[in-house]
Design a protein around this motif. Structure first.
Motif, PDB file in Angstrom:
ATOM      1  N   VAL A 157       0.843  -1.200   0.000  1.00 19.41           N
ATOM      2  CA  VAL A 157       0.000   0.000   0.000  1.00 19.41           C
ATOM      3  C   VAL A 157       0.877   1.250   0.000  1.00 19.41           C
ATOM      4  N   THR A 158       1.894   1.254   0.848  1.00 17.60           N
ATOM      5  CA  THR A 158       2.801   2.401   0.940  1.00 17.60           C
ATOM      6  C   THR A 158       3.522   2.623  -0.386  1.00 17.60           C
ATOM      7  N   ARG A 159       4.016   1.554  -0.986  1.00 12.70           N
ATOM      8  CA  ARG A 159       4.740   1.680  -2.258  1.00 12.70           C
ATOM      9  C   ARG A 159       3.808   2.167  -3.367  1.00 12.70           C
ATOM     10  N   THR A 160       2.610   1.602  -3.427  1.00 13.97           N
ATOM     11  CA  THR A 160       1.669   1.983  -4.488  1.00 13.97           C
ATOM     12  C   THR A 160       1.297   3.448  -4.383  1.00 13.97           C
ATOM     13  N   ARG A 161       1.057   3.919  -3.181  1.00 13.11           N
ATOM     14  CA  ARG A 161       0.719   5.336  -2.999  1.00 13.11           C
ATOM     15  C   ARG A 161       1.876   6.234  -3.437  1.00 13.11           C
ATOM     16  N   ALA A 162       3.091   5.807  -3.114  1.00 10.40           N
ATOM     17  CA  ALA A 162       4.257   6.619  -3.465  1.00 10.40           C
ATOM     18  C   ALA A 162       4.482   6.662  -4.975  1.00 10.40           C
ATOM     19  N   VAL A 163       4.235   5.535  -5.650  1.00 13.62           N
ATOM     20  CA  VAL A 163       4.525   5.435  -7.084  1.00 13.62           C
ATOM     21  C   VAL A 163       3.414   6.034  -7.936  1.00 13.62           C
ATOM     22  N   ALA A 164       2.179   5.685  -7.616  1.00 16.55           N
ATOM     23  CA  ALA A 164       1.078   5.964  -8.546  1.00 16.55           C
ATOM     24  C   ALA A 164       0.184   7.133  -8.183  1.00 16.55           C
ATOM     25  N   SER A 165       0.283   7.648  -6.980  1.00 14.85           N
ATOM     26  CA  SER A 165      -0.677   8.668  -6.557  1.00 14.85           C
ATOM     27  C   SER A 165      -0.457  10.024  -7.219  1.00 14.85           C
ATOM     28  N   ARG A 166       0.616  10.171  -8.001  1.00 18.51           N
ATOM     29  CA  ARG A 166       0.840  11.446  -8.704  1.00 18.51           C
ATOM     30  C   ARG A 166      -0.166  11.629  -9.842  1.00 18.51           C
ATOM     31  N   TRP A 167      -0.847  10.525 -10.231  1.00 17.76           N
ATOM     32  CA  TRP A 167      -1.853  10.619 -11.293  1.00 17.76           C
ATOM     33  C   TRP A 167      -3.245  10.462 -10.693  1.00 17.76           C
ATOM     34  N   ARG A 168      -4.219  11.091 -11.326  1.00 19.56           N
ATOM     35  CA  ARG A 168      -5.590  11.044 -10.817  1.00 19.56           C
ATOM     36  C   ARG A 168      -6.531  10.535 -11.899  1.00 19.56           C
ATOM     37  N   ASP A 169      -6.162   9.450 -12.502  1.00 19.51           N
ATOM     38  CA  ASP A 169      -6.944   8.920 -13.616  1.00 19.51           C
ATOM     39  C   ASP A 169      -8.306   8.386 -13.172  1.00 19.51           C
ATOM     40  N   ARG A 170      -9.281   8.554 -14.040  1.00 21.68           N
ATOM     41  CA  ARG A 170     -10.595   7.914 -13.889  1.00 21.68           C
ATOM     42  C   ARG A 170     -10.556   6.619 -14.675  1.00 21.68           C
ATOM     43  N   ILE A 171     -10.936   5.541 -14.019  1.00 19.79           N
ATOM     44  CA  ILE A 171     -10.816   4.219 -14.635  1.00 19.79           C
ATOM     45  C   ILE A 171     -12.172   3.530 -14.643  1.00 19.79           C
ATOM     46  N   LEU A 172     -12.524   2.925 -15.770  1.00 19.72           N
ATOM     47  CA  LEU A 172     -13.762   2.159 -15.868  1.00 19.72           C
ATOM     48  C   LEU A 172     -13.410   0.677 -16.014  1.00 19.72           C
ATOM     49  N   PRO A 173     -13.715  -0.137 -15.001  1.00 20.39           N
ATOM     50  CA  PRO A 173     -13.403  -1.571 -15.078  1.00 20.39           C
ATOM     51  C   PRO A 173     -14.511  -2.324 -15.812  1.00 20.39           C
ATOM     52  N   VAL A 174     -14.183  -2.883 -16.968  1.00 25.30           N
ATOM     53  CA  VAL A 174     -15.181  -3.567 -17.803  1.00 25.30           C
ATOM     54  C   VAL A 174     -14.724  -4.997 -18.069  1.00 25.30           C
ATOM     55  N   SER A 175     -15.662  -5.925 -17.942  1.00 27.03           N
ATOM     56  CA  SER A 175     -15.339  -7.320 -18.237  1.00 27.03           C
ATOM     57  C   SER A 175     -16.409  -7.913 -19.153  1.00 27.03           C
ATOM     58  N   ARG A 176     -16.541  -9.214 -19.134  1.00 24.65           N
ATOM     59  CA  ARG A 176     -17.408  -9.924 -20.068  1.00 24.65           C
ATOM     60  C   ARG A 176     -18.812  -9.318 -20.172  1.00 24.65           C
ATOM     61  N   ARG A 177     -19.290  -9.244 -21.418  1.00 26.76           N
ATOM     62  CA  ARG A 177     -20.645  -8.768 -21.725  1.00 26.76           C
ATOM     63  C   ARG A 177     -20.919  -7.340 -21.231  1.00 26.76           C
ATOM     64  N   GLY A 178     -19.859  -6.602 -20.946  1.00 32.24           N
ATOM     65  CA  GLY A 178     -20.036  -5.228 -20.515  1.00 32.24           C
ATOM     66  C   GLY A 178     -20.296  -5.059 -19.033  1.00 32.24           C
ATOM     67  N   TRP A 179     -19.931  -6.074 -18.248  1.00 27.73           N
ATOM     68  CA  TRP A 179     -20.106  -5.941 -16.800  1.00 27.73           C
ATOM     69  C   TRP A 179     -19.105  -4.929 -16.258  1.00 27.73           C
ATOM     70  N   VAL A 180     -19.599  -3.977 -15.477  1.00 26.32           N
ATOM     71  CA  VAL A 180     -18.761  -2.943 -14.872  1.00 26.32           C
ATOM     72  C   VAL A 180     -18.726  -3.155 -13.364  1.00 26.32           C
ATOM     73  N   ALA A 181     -17.525  -3.306 -12.821  1.00 23.23           N
ATOM     74  CA  ALA A 181     -17.381  -3.478 -11.370  1.00 23.23           C
ATOM     75  C   ALA A 181     -17.765  -2.186 -10.675  1.00 23.23           C
ATOM     76  N   GLY A 182     -18.627  -2.273  -9.668  1.00 20.97           N
ATOM     77  CA  GLY A 182     -19.132  -1.087  -8.985  1.00 20.97           C
ATOM     78  C   GLY A 182     -18.077  -0.355  -8.176  1.00 20.97           C
ATOM     79  N   SER A 183     -18.391   0.880  -7.848  1.00 21.34           N
ATOM     80  CA  SER A 183     -17.446   1.705  -7.097  1.00 21.34           C
ATOM     81  C   SER A 183     -17.422   1.356  -5.614  1.00 21.34           C
ATOM     82  N   ASP A 184     -18.382   0.529  -5.159  1.00 27.47           N
ATOM     83  CA  ASP A 184     -18.410   0.097  -3.764  1.00 27.47           C
ATOM     84  C   ASP A 184     -17.915  -1.342  -3.691  1.00 27.47           C
ATOM     85  N   GLY A 185     -16.605  -1.529  -3.789  1.00 27.85           N
ATOM     86  CA  GLY A 185     -16.055  -2.875  -3.779  1.00 27.85           C
ATOM     87  C   GLY A 185     -14.548  -2.864  -3.626  1.00 27.85           C
TER      88      GLY A 185
END
Length: 297
Positions: A157-185
């Motif tokens: 967690v500490t490493r990921t925050r240090a490496v990646a938190s400089r970006w604020r990308d919006r990400i849409l997780p999409v899988s089979r048949r257009g299933w989108v993983a919810g934001s509460d998970g």
């Protein structure tokens, strides 16, 4: 010498206490259980990571599926259970680990036959995962192993925050048949660690759901998160992701590949999940920066 009546009274009290304990114990989880089974894919992986091999009497029906389970290879070393009560009744383990939303009739049948069951919810965030790891560590008598895994999660967690938190990308997780993983998970919890956000809530899918091709294209997140990125469709479920409209809107540089088995369950895979997430985000932005600064012919 005690009076005969007192001896008789003490005997009756002890007998009543023993009877009460025997009535309660079948429904209680046994800490340090010697023989443990799992009938849920997520608890399968927790059990493999935390128990001694000799303690594991069997794992659920999906434990060996490499598309679903991070621990599929290790699961081959243990008996495969049907997930139904019959084989567990024959094995008579000291404890069964199960998902709270699995088949209720199976769990009730096991309880009625005196087999203790410990139920686990679907983890919603990293803290939930760590709590489940601690609980299974206690149940199998190896809390030190749970502490070691949770320490690795904290470091990742500490490493990921240090490496990646400089970006604020919006990400849409999409899988089979257009299933989108919810934001509460759990997946959203991992994205938040990296300073990213799940765009599912922006299209009204807080708890997950299917999105149309038009909705996916129109949502315009910074990155599309896919479980896999193959140039061909294995079946109708994956064909949607190869539609020309998606290919055009989200070319290779806007795709983040993150296998399902890294986020489907919380457990020993979280350090690897966080490390891969940080590495992937960093690589995407490095390639983007390189394409901007590269001189055109």
């Amino acid at each position: 010498m005690a009076h005969p009546m007192r001896r008789r009274t003490r005997g009756l009290l002890c007998g009543a206490l023993a009877l009460a304990i025997s009535a309660v114990l079948p429904g209680m989880a046994i800490a340090g259980a010697a023989r443990v089974a799992s009938i849920n894919m997520c608890t399968d992986q927790l059990l493999i990571a935390l128990a001694d091999p000799a303690q594991i009497v069997g794992l659920g029906p999906y434990a060996r599926d490499p598309h679903l389970s991070w621990s599929a290879k290790q699961a081959r070393d243990f008996p495969r259970l049907s997930g139904e009560a019959e084989d567990l009744l024959m094995l008579a383990p000291d404890l069964v680990l199960a998902g709270r939303y699995g088949k209720a009739a199976t769990r009730e049948l096991l309880r009625s036959n005196g087999i203790p069951i410990e139920e686990f919810d679907v983890p919603r965030n990293i803290d939930d995962v760590k709590a489940q790891i601690r609980r299974v560590g206690e149940l199998v008598g190896h809390p030190e192993r749970a502490d070691a895994i949770n320490d690795r999660i904290d470091r990742s967690v500490t490493r990921t925050r240090a490496v990646a938190s400089r970006w604020r990308d919006r990400i849409l997780p999409v899988s089979r048949r257009g299933w989108v993983a919810g934001s509460d998970g759990l997946l959203s919890s991992l994205l938040e660690v990296a300073g990213l956000s799940n765009a599912a809530s922006e299209i009204g899918l807080v708890y997950g759901g299917f999105a149309s091709l038009e909705t996916i294209v129109a949502s315009r997140p910074d990155l599309l998160l896919l479980a896999e990125d193959k140039p061909f469709a294995e079946d109708q479920g994956t064909a949607l992701l190869l539609h020309p409209a998606i290919q055009h809107a989200y070319p290779q540089g806007r795709r983040l590949v993150f296998p399902d088995q890294l986020s489907m369950c919380g457990g020993p895979m979280l350090p690897a999940a966080l490390d891969q997430l940080a590495d992937s985000i960093e690589r995407i932005h490095r390639d983007k920066d390189a394409s901007v600064t590269r001189p055109h012919p």
